[in-house]
Design a protein around this motif. Structure first.
Motif, PDB file in Angstrom:
ATOM      1  N   ARG A 352       3.571  19.400 -33.056  1.00  0.00           N
ATOM      2  CA  ARG A 352       2.702  18.814 -32.027  1.00  0.00           C
ATOM      3  C   ARG A 352       1.223  19.048 -32.337  1.00  0.00           C
ATOM      4  O   ARG A 352       0.359  18.594 -31.581  1.00  0.00           O
ATOM      5  CB  ARG A 352       3.028  19.403 -30.651  1.00  0.00           C
ATOM      6  CG  ARG A 352       4.506  19.398 -30.303  1.00  0.00           C
ATOM      7  CD  ARG A 352       5.088  18.026 -30.238  1.00  0.00           C
ATOM      8  NE  ARG A 352       4.708  17.330 -29.024  1.00  0.00           N
ATOM      9  CZ  ARG A 352       5.009  16.066 -28.762  1.00  0.00           C
ATOM     10  NH1 ARG A 352       5.648  15.344 -29.665  1.00  0.00           N
ATOM     11  NH2 ARG A 352       4.635  15.508 -27.633  1.00  0.00           N
ATOM     12  N   TRP A 353       0.928  19.768 -33.423  1.00  0.00           N
ATOM     13  CA  TRP A 353      -0.455  20.050 -33.805  1.00  0.00           C
ATOM     14  C   TRP A 353      -0.462  20.466 -35.273  1.00  0.00           C
ATOM     15  O   TRP A 353       0.512  21.024 -35.775  1.00  0.00           O
ATOM     16  CB  TRP A 353      -1.012  21.179 -32.943  1.00  0.00           C
ATOM     17  CG  TRP A 353      -2.446  21.554 -33.235  1.00  0.00           C
ATOM     18  CD1 TRP A 353      -3.568  21.047 -32.657  1.00  0.00           C
ATOM     19  CD2 TRP A 353      -2.895  22.544 -34.178  1.00  0.00           C
ATOM     20  NE1 TRP A 353      -4.686  21.652 -33.179  1.00  0.00           N
ATOM     21  CE2 TRP A 353      -4.305  22.584 -34.112  1.00  0.00           C
ATOM     22  CE3 TRP A 353      -2.250  23.400 -35.073  1.00  0.00           C
ATOM     23  CZ2 TRP A 353      -5.077  23.429 -34.919  1.00  0.00           C
ATOM     24  CZ3 TRP A 353      -3.008  24.245 -35.870  1.00  0.00           C
ATOM     25  CH2 TRP A 353      -4.401  24.254 -35.778  1.00  0.00           C
ATOM     26  N   LYS A 354      -1.565  20.197 -35.950  1.00  0.00           N
ATOM     27  CA  LYS A 354      -1.691  20.615 -37.346  1.00  0.00           C
ATOM     28  C   LYS A 354      -3.143  20.936 -37.662  1.00  0.00           C
ATOM     29  O   LYS A 354      -4.061  20.572 -36.920  1.00  0.00           O
ATOM     30  CB  LYS A 354      -1.173  19.518 -38.285  1.00  0.00           C
ATOM     31  CG  LYS A 354      -1.883  18.180 -38.155  1.00  0.00           C
ATOM     32  CD  LYS A 354      -1.228  17.136 -39.056  1.00  0.00           C
ATOM     33  CE  LYS A 354      -1.897  15.772 -38.888  1.00  0.00           C
ATOM     34  NZ  LYS A 354      -1.245  14.737 -39.717  1.00  0.00           N
ATOM     35  N   ARG A 373     -10.481  25.383 -38.865  1.00  0.00           N
ATOM     36  CA  ARG A 373      -9.129  25.423 -38.293  1.00  0.00           C
ATOM     37  C   ARG A 373      -8.199  26.263 -39.161  1.00  0.00           C
ATOM     38  O   ARG A 373      -7.420  27.077 -38.668  1.00  0.00           O
ATOM     39  CB  ARG A 373      -8.569  24.005 -38.171  1.00  0.00           C
ATOM     40  CG  ARG A 373      -8.908  23.287 -36.881  1.00  0.00           C
ATOM     41  CD  ARG A 373      -8.095  22.008 -36.797  1.00  0.00           C
ATOM     42  NE  ARG A 373      -8.290  21.317 -35.531  1.00  0.00           N
ATOM     43  CZ  ARG A 373      -7.593  20.258 -35.157  1.00  0.00           C
ATOM     44  NH1 ARG A 373      -6.642  19.769 -35.960  1.00  0.00           N
ATOM     45  NH2 ARG A 373      -7.812  19.669 -33.991  1.00  0.00           N
ATOM     46  N   ALA A 388      -3.291  27.708 -28.066  1.00  0.00           N
ATOM     47  CA  ALA A 388      -3.131  26.252 -28.064  1.00  0.00           C
ATOM     48  C   ALA A 388      -4.313  25.540 -27.430  1.00  0.00           C
ATOM     49  O   ALA A 388      -4.317  24.317 -27.344  1.00  0.00           O
ATOM     50  CB  ALA A 388      -1.842  25.874 -27.343  1.00  0.00           C
ATOM     51  N   ASN A 394      -4.714  19.363 -25.719  1.00  0.00           N
ATOM     52  CA  ASN A 394      -3.887  20.434 -26.273  1.00  0.00           C
ATOM     53  C   ASN A 394      -2.628  20.696 -25.449  1.00  0.00           C
ATOM     54  O   ASN A 394      -1.953  21.700 -25.672  1.00  0.00           O
ATOM     55  CB  ASN A 394      -4.708  21.725 -26.356  1.00  0.00           C
ATOM     56  CG  ASN A 394      -5.900  21.582 -27.283  1.00  0.00           C
ATOM     57  OD1 ASN A 394      -5.755  21.193 -28.427  1.00  0.00           O
ATOM     58  ND2 ASN A 394      -7.086  21.892 -26.780  1.00  0.00           N
ATOM     59  N   HIS A 397       1.121  21.073 -27.351  1.00  0.00           N
ATOM     60  CA  HIS A 397       1.640  22.202 -28.126  1.00  0.00           C
ATOM     61  C   HIS A 397       1.464  23.532 -27.409  1.00  0.00           C
ATOM     62  O   HIS A 397       1.340  24.587 -28.045  1.00  0.00           O
ATOM     63  CB  HIS A 397       0.998  22.241 -29.525  1.00  0.00           C
ATOM     64  CG  HIS A 397      -0.485  22.450 -29.548  1.00  0.00           C
ATOM     65  ND1 HIS A 397      -1.070  23.558 -30.093  1.00  0.00           N
ATOM     66  CD2 HIS A 397      -1.504  21.686 -29.104  1.00  0.00           C
ATOM     67  CE1 HIS A 397      -2.378  23.487 -29.995  1.00  0.00           C
ATOM     68  NE2 HIS A 397      -2.671  22.355 -29.395  1.00  0.00           N
TER      69      HIS A 397
END
Length: 442
Positions: A352-354, A373, A388, A394, A397
């Motif tokens: 759900r995030w990278k 990041r 998160a 956001n 995630h």
């Protein structure tokens, strides 16, 4: 502490700015009419009464983060390496028992512990690490839980060996964007927490099949991680914080309950019931109200919410020590191995995030945000921290709740059927000496 002083300054500066704006308005736009001076004097007199309230709302989150961080480091943490025995004939239910026994919300006993000492829930980190193709199992826990964790692991897996690392293996990871590269993902449940993923019960492990007939859910992940080259690192970090009620007495400004009520609400909606659990139509054999899939979903929900639960977030990372040898083909399998826990129409685990941006050409033109990041993700990995962020961007995630059954499915001591070369096991079974041996001189 910097954030605390920043919030305190903002609490004083904001009212003063409004006061200056008011003065400018009255003197330059309304003229220097002194009729407003009594009202202004009253406002300035009452201003200090509102400052504590404003100060509380502006600095509350920063203060609680500060005291909880201090409590986190005061507790201390330790990393335990789990060395696998040559034979494991138990199902993941054994690991579920471990997670049940080490569940510790650490609720504060009074307001002083909550708001001054920062006593709060502490995460347990379940970790898989591939160091150049050698797959290792780790559990990072607060030092207070070390003995409990060790005793429960020995009780559930008698042949296992547990070794406390004097130097945490994660400390070797020193971020240097000039030489190395990495990519990280956050993996969580895609749907509401109450809908469970596929667990070892659906895999048939609860029926204790023969070892050669078992399907080991972790086999694919372990096999992939063993393919890492000597200069590559693959990390799977599962951060589990005890799922418990949050209220003012525990140090939380907003009250939050556990997932039982949400689960009952979802079941009532599926069953066509009202809040009191009464149905408007009776279910008969000729007119069934639920499909077999819906019945299975309800049974799975009821089974999961009846067990100990954790708020879980999963971090996956691929790291190469040499930037020029970054292998994009190693990225997708780091989170792809979690797709086998998906159940169509129920829930799934997915990224759900990278650390990278989908549209870097306008989101991160210079590339500085991506580097920041990656640096932050590496530091959070070493600290066993999961942040998160806030806001709608956001929301996807944020940590999701999992039962001990779900957790044990994705992290347990794999059975003997996993013969991956990179997964080392203890060469021989160790036995304690008999307790009735003679002692003393003959």
């Amino acid at each position: 502490m910097k954030d605390v002083f920043t919030g305190a300054f903002a609490a004083i500066a904001i009212p003063l700015c409004f006061g200056v704006i008011g003065l400018v308005y009255w003197f330059f736009l309304r003229g220097s009419d002194i009729a407003f001076l009594p009202a202004l004097s009253l406002a300035l007199f009452l201003l200090p009464l509102f400052l504590p309230i404003i100060l509380f709302y502006l600095t509350y989150d920063q203060w609680m983060e500060f005291v909880r961080t201090m409590f986190y480091f005061k507790m201390g943490r330790t990393t335990l390496r789990i060395k696998l025995p040559p034979e494991v004939l138990k199902s993941p239910e054994a690991m579920e028992s471990v997670f049940t026994h080490v569940y510790a919300p650490m609720n504060p006993d009074n307001l002083s512990e909550a708001y001054l000492d920062g006593k709060s829930k502490q995460p347990i980190s379940l970790e898989l690490a591939s160091i150049g193709g050698e797959v290792r199992f780790y559990i990072n826990v607060p030092r207070k839980l070390k003995d409990v964790m060790e005793s429960q692991l020995y009780a559930s897996y008698p042949g296992v060996e547990i070794e406390e690392e004097l130097l945490d293996y994660a400390s070797e990871l020193q971020w240097n964007p000039e030489k190395m590269d990495m990519m990280g993902f956050h993996v969580v449940k895609k749907e509401d927490s109450i809908y469970p993923i596929k667990t070892y019960v659906e895999f048939g492990h609860d029926r204790l099949p023969k070892e050669e007939e078992k399907y080991e859910p972790m086999a694919a992940m372990i096999e992939f991680m063993s393919k890492a080259k000597p200069h590559e690192r693959v990390y799977i970090q599962i951060l589990c914080t005890p799922h418990a009620k949050e209220n003012f007495a525990n140090g939380y400004r907003t009250e939050a309950g556990t997932w039982e009520k949400d689960a009952q609400k979802a079941i009532n909606e599926m069953m066509g019931r009202d809040e009191r659990g009464q149905s408007t139509a009776e279910e008969t054999e000729s007119r069934p109200m639920l499909t077999s899939g819906e019945r299975d979903t309800i049974a799975a929900i009821e089974r999961n919410v009846s067990k100990v639960a954790y708020d879980v977030a999963i971090r996956t990372m691929y790291v190469t020590l040499y930037k020029t040898q970054f292998n994009p083909q190693m990225i997708a399998p780091t989170f792809g191995a979690f797709t086998q826990y998906s159940v169509i129409g129920r829930n799934a685990l997915g990224p759900r995030w990278k650390t990278d941006f989908d549209n870097s050409w306008y989101e991160d033109v210079s590339g500085a945000k991506k580097i920041a990041r990656k640096k932050e993700e590496v530091e959070h990995f070493k600290l066993r921290k999961y942040w998160a962020g806030t806001g709608k961007a956001n929301a996807g995630h944020q940590p999701k709740t999992m039962s001990a059954e779900e957790l044990a499915t994705i992290f347990h001591i794999p059975g003997s059927s996993v013969l991956t070369p990179g997964l080392s096991r203890i060469p021989s079974k160790r036995q304690n000496a008999p307790g009735n041996l003679p002692v003393g001189e003959l």
